[in-house]
Design an enzyme around this catalytic site. Structure first.
Site, mmCIF file in Angstrom:
data_model
loop_
_atom_site.group_PDB
_atom_site.id
_atom_site.type_symbol
_atom_site.label_atom_id
_atom_site.label_comp_id
_atom_site.label_asym_id
_atom_site.label_seq_id
_atom_site.Cartn_x
_atom_site.Cartn_y
_atom_site.Cartn_z
ATOM 1 N N TYR A 1 -34.314 -25.339 27.064
ATOM 2 C CA TYR A 1 -34.155 -26.542 27.892
ATOM 3 C C TYR A 1 -35.455 -26.816 28.634
ATOM 4 O O TYR A 1 -35.996 -25.912 29.279
ATOM 5 C CB TYR A 1 -33.050 -26.342 28.929
ATOM 6 C CG TYR A 1 -31.768 -27.070 28.591
ATOM 7 C CD1 TYR A 1 -31.783 -28.435 28.357
ATOM 8 C CD2 TYR A 1 -30.553 -26.392 28.529
ATOM 9 C CE1 TYR A 1 -30.604 -29.114 28.050
ATOM 10 C CE2 TYR A 1 -29.383 -27.064 28.217
ATOM 11 C CZ TYR A 1 -29.418 -28.430 27.980
ATOM 12 O OH TYR A 1 -28.270 -29.096 27.688
ATOM 13 N N GLU B 1 -36.169 -29.899 30.768
ATOM 14 C CA GLU B 1 -36.142 -31.157 31.527
ATOM 15 C C GLU B 1 -37.397 -31.281 32.381
ATOM 16 O O GLU B 1 -37.813 -30.308 33.031
ATOM 17 C CB GLU B 1 -34.925 -31.206 32.464
ATOM 18 C CG GLU B 1 -33.619 -31.417 31.759
ATOM 19 C CD GLU B 1 -32.830 -30.141 31.642
ATOM 20 O OE1 GLU B 1 -33.458 -29.067 31.536
ATOM 21 O OE2 GLU B 1 -31.585 -30.222 31.671
ATOM 22 N N ASP C 1 -42.335 -52.914 18.557
ATOM 23 C CA ASP C 1 -41.571 -51.801 17.989
ATOM 24 C C ASP C 1 -42.026 -51.659 16.537
ATOM 25 O O ASP C 1 -41.588 -52.390 15.659
ATOM 26 C CB ASP C 1 -40.076 -52.120 18.079
ATOM 27 C CG ASP C 1 -39.215 -51.081 17.374
ATOM 28 O OD1 ASP C 1 -39.783 -50.145 16.759
ATOM 29 O OD2 ASP C 1 -37.974 -51.200 17.422
ATOM 30 N N THR D 1 -40.493 -44.899 15.805
ATOM 31 C CA THR D 1 -39.791 -43.672 15.449
ATOM 32 C C THR D 1 -40.759 -42.789 14.667
ATOM 33 O O THR D 1 -41.780 -43.258 14.155
ATOM 34 C CB THR D 1 -38.535 -43.955 14.611
ATOM 35 O OG1 THR D 1 -38.859 -44.888 13.588
ATOM 36 C CG2 THR D 1 -37.419 -44.489 15.464
ATOM 37 N N LYS E 1 -39.871 -42.239 9.934
ATOM 38 C CA LYS E 1 -39.928 -43.227 8.850
ATOM 39 C C LYS E 1 -41.273 -43.069 8.122
ATOM 40 O O LYS E 1 -41.504 -42.025 7.522
ATOM 41 C CB LYS E 1 -39.710 -44.635 9.401
ATOM 42 C CG LYS E 1 -38.326 -44.819 10.059
ATOM 43 C CD LYS E 1 -38.074 -46.264 10.425
ATOM 44 C CE LYS E 1 -36.676 -46.490 10.990
ATOM 45 N NZ LYS E 1 -36.596 -46.265 12.448
ATOM 46 N N ARG F 1 -36.863 -36.517 13.038
ATOM 47 C CA ARG F 1 -36.210 -37.665 13.672
ATOM 48 C C ARG F 1 -36.613 -37.671 15.139
ATOM 49 O O ARG F 1 -36.604 -36.633 15.807
ATOM 50 C CB ARG F 1 -34.691 -37.554 13.526
ATOM 51 C CG ARG F 1 -34.240 -37.478 12.091
ATOM 52 C CD ARG F 1 -32.788 -37.791 11.925
ATOM 53 N NE ARG F 1 -32.586 -39.214 11.843
ATOM 54 C CZ ARG F 1 -32.725 -39.934 10.717
ATOM 55 N NH1 ARG F 1 -33.069 -39.353 9.586
ATOM 56 N NH2 ARG F 1 -32.531 -41.230 10.727
#
Ligand code: DSN
Length: 424
Positions: free
Chosen positions: A61, A63, A207, A234, A237, A243
């Site tokens: 984790y 954060e 985008d 992203t 692609k 991802r």
């Protein structure tokens, strides 16, 4: 990182512990190898990325941001996230980068929520003309939170109607103008977008999720070079990474963007994904990747030419990027859903697609979308795209001829057998 021997042992374990899951995994690997992926937003990631996705970073984790985390034990996560941020800035000539978005939708949401107030007006592409769900589809939460107004494409070439866009901007005074698309085969005039935004005092966001790899590979324009405030992409692609999503922006927006991603929208980033992104950004900066990006475009041209030679009607008449949209109703007398199903039967994976102002609903639209990032990643070239174009046209002209489709499926398998999927 696991060795190959460890991975093989883990696969054997999986086969025993969960045969149903293992069987689905094997079938998916076979499907990917035997068939051909032609959905323009899909790709085969760099093989080097896969072990990082299954690495120890998935256990942590983190954060917060490097040097400012909430939990202890962050020396290694800080290294990989810093690397990813620096590499993203270098590759995309950006002043600032956030590499934590879990995927494309939260990435775009974080920009809207970080830079605007609910109710603000956003000018974005009409969805049937190529816009994306996160560009304000009424069914998306963003469509409910913000006031989206639209621009469209025009003419046989299907370019963005910049004149109407400017008129709408002058009338509506948007706070943000979004460009970037899911099914727009033309290059974008980013300078024109920025000029219009400057006239009305709007922020600009591009985008480039679909074409991020082509921008990185220097074969398509980089909106940040034209003064855009924000660029999102992203990573899975055309960039061939895990991802995920990247937000690249002017330094003055960095603080708002970071706060919007975390704690505004997300909790702990997926650090295995961040590690894989850092590696992707290194691989995408190589000369080999520039060659890949050039080949994606050359293959799209070759596929477009092959389809035109077989009298298939393309929306916009051609392509200037990695994707094509076919009008299946005017070309073959079948809707896009039927076309997708027919091509599934010969192992060519595509997706049904609405066309500009489509009279048909999205579940049975009039078009089909194709792209070349994945075949190019397998090493296919222009001659192979000519074969694929012929196979598509032949299948869609005989959609109910089982024997013919079986012959075409055999041809597809002969083609794909020569091009192993990277990483499988
Ligand atoms: N699903 C992707 C596309 O196909 O464009 C984007 O979300």
């Amino acid at each position: 990182m696991s060795s190959n021997m460890d991975l093989n042992r883990l696969r054997e374990d999986l086969a025993h512990k969960d045969p149903d899951l293992f069987s689905a995994l094997r079938s998916e690997e076979d499907r990917q190898q035997l068939g051909l992926e032609l959905i323009p937003s899909e790709n085969y990631c760099f093989p080097e990325v896969l072990p990082l996705l299954g690495s120890a970073f998935t256990n942590k984790y983190s954060e917060g941001y490097p040097g400012r985390r909430y939990y202890g034990g962050q020396p290694n996560t800080d290294i990989i996230e810093t690397l990813a941020r620096e590499r993203a800035c270098t590759l995309f000539r950006a002043e600032y980068a956030n590499v934590q978005p879990l995927s494309g939708s939260p990435m775009n949401q974080a920009v809207y929520l970080g830079l605007l107030e609910p109710g603000d007006t956003i000018l974005a592409m009409d969805l049937s003309h190529g816009g994306h769900l996160t560009h304000g589809a009424p069914v998306s939460h963003m469509g409910r939170l913000f006031n989206f107004v639209r621009y469209k494409t025009i003419g046989a070439r299907g370019d963005i109607d910049y004149t109407a866009l400017e008129e709408t901007a002058l009338k509506e005074h948007p706070k943000l103008i979004v460009c970037g698309h899911s099914s727009y085969p033309r290059e974008v005039d980013y300078a024109r977008f920025q000029e219009i935004a400057d006239k009305v005092g709007a922020l600009t966001m591009a985008d480039v999720s679909h074409v991020g790899g082509l921008v990185a590979g220097d074969v398509l324009e980089n909106p940040l070079d034209h003064g855009f405030d924000v660029m999102t992409t992203t990573t899975h692609k055309s960039l061939r990474g895990p991802r995920g999503g990247l937000i690249l922006c002017k330094a003055k927006h960095g603080k708002a963007i970071d706060a919007s991603v975390f704690p505004g929208l997300q909790g702990g980033p997926h650090m295995n994904q961040v590690a894989a992104t850092a590696l992707t950004l290194k691989l995408a900066a190589t000369d080999d990747f520039k060659v890949y990006a050039r080949n994606v475009l050359a293959n799209a041209q070759a596929l477009s030419q092959a389809l035109c030679d077989h009298q298939v009607q393309l929306i916009t008449g051609g392509t200037e990027n990695h994707l094509l949209v076919l009008n299946t109703v005017s070309s073959f007398g079948i809707d896009g859903r039927k076309a997708q199903e027919v091509l599934d039967r010969i192992e060519l994976t595509t997706n049904k697609q609405v066309i500009p102002d489509d009279p048909n609903p999205p579940v049975r639209p009039s078009g089909l979308r194709l792209g070349t990032p994945a075949p190019t990643a397998r090493g296919m070239g222009e001659a192979d795209m000519a074969i694929v174009g012929r196979l598509i046209a032949s299948a869609l002209r005989h959609p109910d001829d089982d024997a013919h489709l079986a012959d075409l499926a055999t041809e597809v398998q002969a083609l794909t057998a020569r091009f192993p999927v990277p990483g499988l």
